[in-house]
Enzyme design. Structure first.
Site, PDB file in Angstrom:
ATOM      1  N   ASP A   1      -1.906  -1.914   7.828  1.00 48.20           N
ATOM      2  CA  ASP A   1      -2.566  -2.479   8.980  1.00 48.20           C
ATOM      3  C   ASP A   1      -2.124  -3.961   9.373  1.00 48.20           C
ATOM      4  OD1 ASP A   1      -4.776  -2.704  10.789  1.00 48.20           O
ATOM      5  OD2 ASP A   1      -6.121  -3.050   9.278  1.00 48.20           O
TER       6      ASP A   1
ATOM      7  N   THR B   1      -3.830   6.046   0.940  1.00 47.08           N
ATOM      8  CA  THR B   1      -3.229   6.127  -0.332  1.00 47.08           C
ATOM      9  C   THR B   1      -2.866   4.798  -1.078  1.00 47.08           C
ATOM     10  OG1 THR B   1      -0.998   6.304   0.225  1.00 47.08           O
ATOM     11  CG2 THR B   1      -2.126   8.300   0.172  1.00 47.08           C
ATOM     12  N   GLY B   2      -3.048   3.625  -0.325  1.00 51.26           N
ATOM     13  CA  GLY B   2      -3.025   2.056  -0.688  1.00 51.26           C
ATOM     14  C   GLY B   2      -4.449   2.007  -1.396  1.00 51.26           C
ATOM     15  N   VAL B   3      -4.844   0.788  -0.848  1.00 50.26           N
ATOM     16  CA  VAL B   3      -6.119   0.246  -1.560  1.00 50.26           C
ATOM     17  C   VAL B   3      -7.379   1.186  -1.433  1.00 50.26           C
ATOM     18  CG1 VAL B   3      -5.544  -2.050  -1.174  1.00 50.26           C
ATOM     19  CG2 VAL B   3      -6.705  -1.000   0.537  1.00 50.26           C
TER      20      VAL B   3
END
Length: 166
Positions: free
Chosen positions: A33, A121-123
């Site tokens: 983002d 799938t990150g934070v």
């Protein structure tokens, strides 16, 4: 429809649209983002602010489309993935909707190519293998009059290997 899995930086992909794994505020953040907002410049943020004025925040599973600003893409499709809470809070269905709604916007705008990051799938901690299967399942079961190429752009080696396997 051709599916291409590649490792790299989604902000460098030349596609009609790149998909942003946005947060509900649509005002930028970390990870992909933040990278998209930085690379695309202020035009993306201004477009997101106008959307917020009209509809408020973007809930998980939904998607909106804006200019791509300074990116090589024509558009950015912003979608909000679900935060993983163990799998009992409709997370898989919400992630599926991220892909479906992004593809619907691509179709509505007659786009021929779209590039997805590894949404949530990150934070947001969505299990990577499960996310890859959902993403590929949605794309494989999508019919389109316009889309010819779907890219899955993996920033990390682990996601890249999972997508290649799936």
């Amino acid at each position: 429809m051709e599916i291409i899995v590649q490792k790299g930086d989604i902000t460098k992909v030349k596609a009609d649209a790149i998909v942003n794994a946005a947060n509900s505020s649509l005002l930028g953040g970390g990870g992909v983002d933040g990278a998209i907002h930085r690379a695309g410049g202020p035009a993306i943020l201004e477009a997101c602010k106008k959307i917020r004025e009209k509809q408020g925040e973007c809930p998980p599973g939904e998607a909106v489309i804006t200019t791509a600003g300074d990116l090589d893409a024509r558009y950015v499709i912003h979608t909000v993935g679900p935060v993983w809470k163990g799998g009992g809070h409709d997370e898989a269905n919400l992630l599926r909707k991220c892909y479906e709604n992004s593809l619907a916007l691509a179709e509505a705008n007659e786009l021929t190519s779209i590039a997805f990051p590894n949404i949530a799938t990150g934070v947001y901690n969505f299990p990577k293998a499960k996310a890859a299967h959902i993403a590929l399942d949605v794309v494989r079961n999508t019919t389109s009059d316009y889309l010819k190429t779907v890219y899955f752009v993996c920033f990390g080696e682990d996601n890249y290997e999972l997508y290649l396997k799936a």
